[in-house]
Design an enzyme around this catalytic site. Structure first.
Site, PDB file in Angstrom:
ATOM      1  N   LYS A  97       0.881  -1.135   0.002  1.00 46.24           N
ATOM      2  CA  LYS A  97       0.032   0.053   0.006  1.00 46.24           C
ATOM      3  C   LYS A  97       0.740   1.406   0.103  1.00 46.24           C
ATOM      4  O   LYS A  97       1.892   1.171   0.654  1.00 46.24           O
ATOM      5  CB  LYS A  97      -0.755  -0.076   1.197  1.00 46.24           C
ATOM      6  N   LEU A 142      -6.645   8.736   3.343  1.00 48.11           N
ATOM      7  CA  LEU A 142      -6.718   7.274   3.725  1.00 48.11           C
ATOM      8  C   LEU A 142      -8.218   7.445   4.395  1.00 48.11           C
ATOM      9  O   LEU A 142      -8.594   6.214   4.859  1.00 48.11           O
ATOM     10  CB  LEU A 142      -5.567   6.613   4.620  1.00 48.11           C
ATOM     11  N   SER A 187      -9.206   2.192   2.640  1.00 48.30           N
ATOM     12  CA  SER A 187      -8.351   2.799   1.890  1.00 48.30           C
ATOM     13  C   SER A 187      -7.429   2.027   1.354  1.00 48.30           C
ATOM     14  O   SER A 187      -6.514   2.578   0.423  1.00 48.30           O
ATOM     15  CB  SER A 187      -7.494   3.714   2.893  1.00 48.30           C
ATOM     16  N   GLY A 230     -10.547   1.888  10.003  1.00 52.17           N
ATOM     17  CA  GLY A 230     -11.748   1.859  10.074  1.00 52.17           C
ATOM     18  C   GLY A 230     -12.546   0.957   9.231  1.00 52.17           C
ATOM     19  O   GLY A 230     -13.712   0.988   9.028  1.00 52.17           O
ATOM     20  N   SER A 260     -10.398  -0.099   6.299  1.00 51.62           N
ATOM     21  CA  SER A 260      -9.419  -0.199   5.126  1.00 51.62           C
ATOM     22  C   SER A 260      -8.995  -1.334   4.761  1.00 51.62           C
ATOM     23  O   SER A 260      -8.516  -1.489   3.489  1.00 51.62           O
ATOM     24  CB  SER A 260      -8.236   0.852   5.481  1.00 51.62           C
TER      25      SER A 260
END
Length: 537
Positions: free
Chosen positions: A126, A178, A204, A226, A228
């Site tokens: 990422k 993000l 994200s 949260g 992602s």
């Protein structure tokens, strides 16, 4: 078979071109190290003569089997590497950088005295996770201001991956800041779902979801603050696990893997939960992967719920939980109803205010991302709008006497109450809904409150994984026409418009803190039973 140099060059240069055209800025004015160059990579590709496996055969291997062949030498690392490089596609716009130095790592792999658990495995990373290998790579978080600021060193997780023999070969796209479960920013643009280009891949870690879901990576590393990791997995029909926050690295974001199956996630955690991790980061508890827990066949006592009473589940979400519950019961497990309470209070007061606990330094994002501003509305029943920064900040703190501090966040009292209810029911794990199916591009900005199903377990800091279990049916779509929601507000009306026949729907599997192996064991059970019933994955 040979790798297309045009495809790789497109991957390496897409970010620079888009920046220049859309934002009239020049990205990496002297970035020859970011372009492939150096001759035709077809000459390096191993698919030309002698005994061989075709690229298609390599790409079809699940990670455990691929790893076994790499370990015993029956499959050379360069075969695997160029198979995946050749698979890199730009249609979903998920790749931000091709890490050219990975080619040198492949050549050096044969010289490794010790073969780690991920020896020769190409791994995607990422954007927000630092990769330093000279001359270094940006971790932009989708912000133009972070361009041309290469990482000073590899993040700990990347260092461990390399020590375990993995080969990071690309970085992948993220939403700006993000703080979104879409995947779009002003540098690289919109990433698309590999299953249906009109849908978001989630966020994200959306670039990871798109790449792994599209078959361009066998293992991806993302983060979850949260949901992602779990959103991209659910939206793209793959698996992911968010570990307990401090199990891999102490930070506000949980680092975790994405892959097409649970066994691949387990292999990745075996590699990461190693002495390499514990020696590099002393803040990580020295808890190696517990094989006994993961391989246990003891029947489980499983709590479950179909709704959090905050975001009404879509018909497909509710059916996914019910169907999985029935399969688990038929397999000899015990299912126990679990009722959530006060989720609306928890989501706003602990999750949203916790994210903006310093009084709102992140509020500057609202100048660029309207959906971030919408997070700050104190009442779900209000219609989202892009209020100026000053009034948003005032609105946030008018509804509470003082900003949150470390004494009130994380929500220890709520966490203890939740665990007490869990223990009273004598539960091993929890089965619960996962938001889905994949929304249309742009929809996450209109449905920010729908993160309640994932963010709850970030607030609690429980390990949580996602497993796809079914597909949206015509009947689900017909029932969606009668969807009202609990508040019948703007968000509920928007969710009722989402339709996705044929798209995957997942469930969420949860365990108590530090019990990642039990969470994976539960995920494996759900995956196995779902595959027996369905053959769509």
């Amino acid at each position: 078979m040979c790798v297309s140099i045009a495809a790789i060059a497109a991957v390496a240069g897409m970010g620079r071109k888009r920046c220049a055209e859309q934002r009239e800025i020049t990205r990496y004015p002297h970035d020859s190290h970011r372009r492939v160059g150096g001759g035709n990579p077809c000459r390096k590709a191993p698919f030309r003569r002698g005994r061989r496996l075709s690229a298609a055969s390599i790409l079809s291997l699940p990670l455990p089997e691929l790893s076994k062949k790499l370990q015993d030498g029956s499959l050379p690392p360069e075969h695997v590497f160029y198979a995946y490089v050749g698979k890199l596609a730009t249609e979903t716009n998920c790749i931000t950088e091709y890490l050219q130095e990975s080619e040198n790592q492949v050549r050096k792999a044969k010289l490794m005295e010790k073969k780690g658990l991920l020896y020769g495995v190409p791994v995607s990373i990422k954007d927000s996770i630092d990769c330093q290998v000279p001359p270094g790579h940006d971790s932009t978080l989708g912000f133009i201001k972070n361009l041309n600021k290469p990482a000073a060193e590899d993040s700990v997780v990347v260092q461990v991956l390399k020590r375990q023999g993995a080969i990071p070969f690309v970085k992948t796209n993220v939403p700006q800041s993000l703080i979104s479960y879409d995947c779009k920013n002003l540098i690289f643009g919109q990433t698309r779902n590999p299953l249906l280009f009109t849908r978001t891949p989630g966020g994200s870690s959306g670039g990871e979801g798109a790449l792994v879901g599209g078959g361009g990576s066998i293992l991806g590393i993302g983060t979850d603050v949260g949901g992602s990791l779990r959103f991209p997995a659910a939206f793209c029909g793959i698996c992911a696990i968010k570990p307990t926050g401090k199990r891999l690295r102490y930070c506000e974001e949980s680092v975790g893997p994405l892959a097409k199956d649970v066994e691949s996630l387990a292999l990745c955690l075996r590699a990461l939960l190693s002495e390499d991790m514990f020696s590099l980061d002393s803040t990580v508890p020295p808890l190696p992967f517990n094989e006994e827990v993961y391989s246990s066949t003891k029947p489980l006592r499983i709590g479950y719920y179909e709704t959090d009473f905050f975001t009404m589940p879509s018909p497909a979400m509710r059916r996914a939980v019910r169907q999985t519950k029935e399969l688990l019961e038929e397999a000899g497990h015990t299912l126990v109803p679990f009722e959530l309470t006060n989720v609306d209070h928890v989501i706003f007061n602990y999750c949203v205010r916790g994210m903006f606990a310093d009084g709102g330094t992140l509020l500057d994002f609202s100048k660029i991302r309207p959906d971030v501003a919408c997070w700050l509305l104190p009442e779900k029943s209000q219609e989202p709008s892009c209020t100026p920064k000053e009034s948003l900040s005032q609105q946030l703190w008018d509804s509470t006497s003082t900003p949150l501090t470390t004494s009130t966040f994380p929500p220890q009292d709520f966490c203890h109450q939740f665990i007490a209810q869990w223990k009273k029911l004598n539960l091993d794990v929890m089965l619960c809904p996962m938001l889905g199916p994949a929304f249309g591009i742009g929809y996450p900005a209109k449905l920010s409150v729908a993160v309640s199903y994932t963010m709850l377990y970030n607030a609690l800091d429980f390990p949580a994984g996602v497993v796809p279990v079914t597909l949206v049916t015509d009947e689900d779509e017909e029932q969606l026409k009668g969807y009202k929601g609990y508040y019948r507000d703007w968000w509920d009306r928007t969710l009722a418009k989402v339709s996705s026949v044929g798209m995957p729907v997942a469930v969420q599997c949860v365990a108590l803190p530090w019990q990642e192996e039990l969470c994976l064991r539960f995920m494996k059970e759900v995956e196995t039973l779902s595959l027996k019933k369905n053959s769509f994955f």
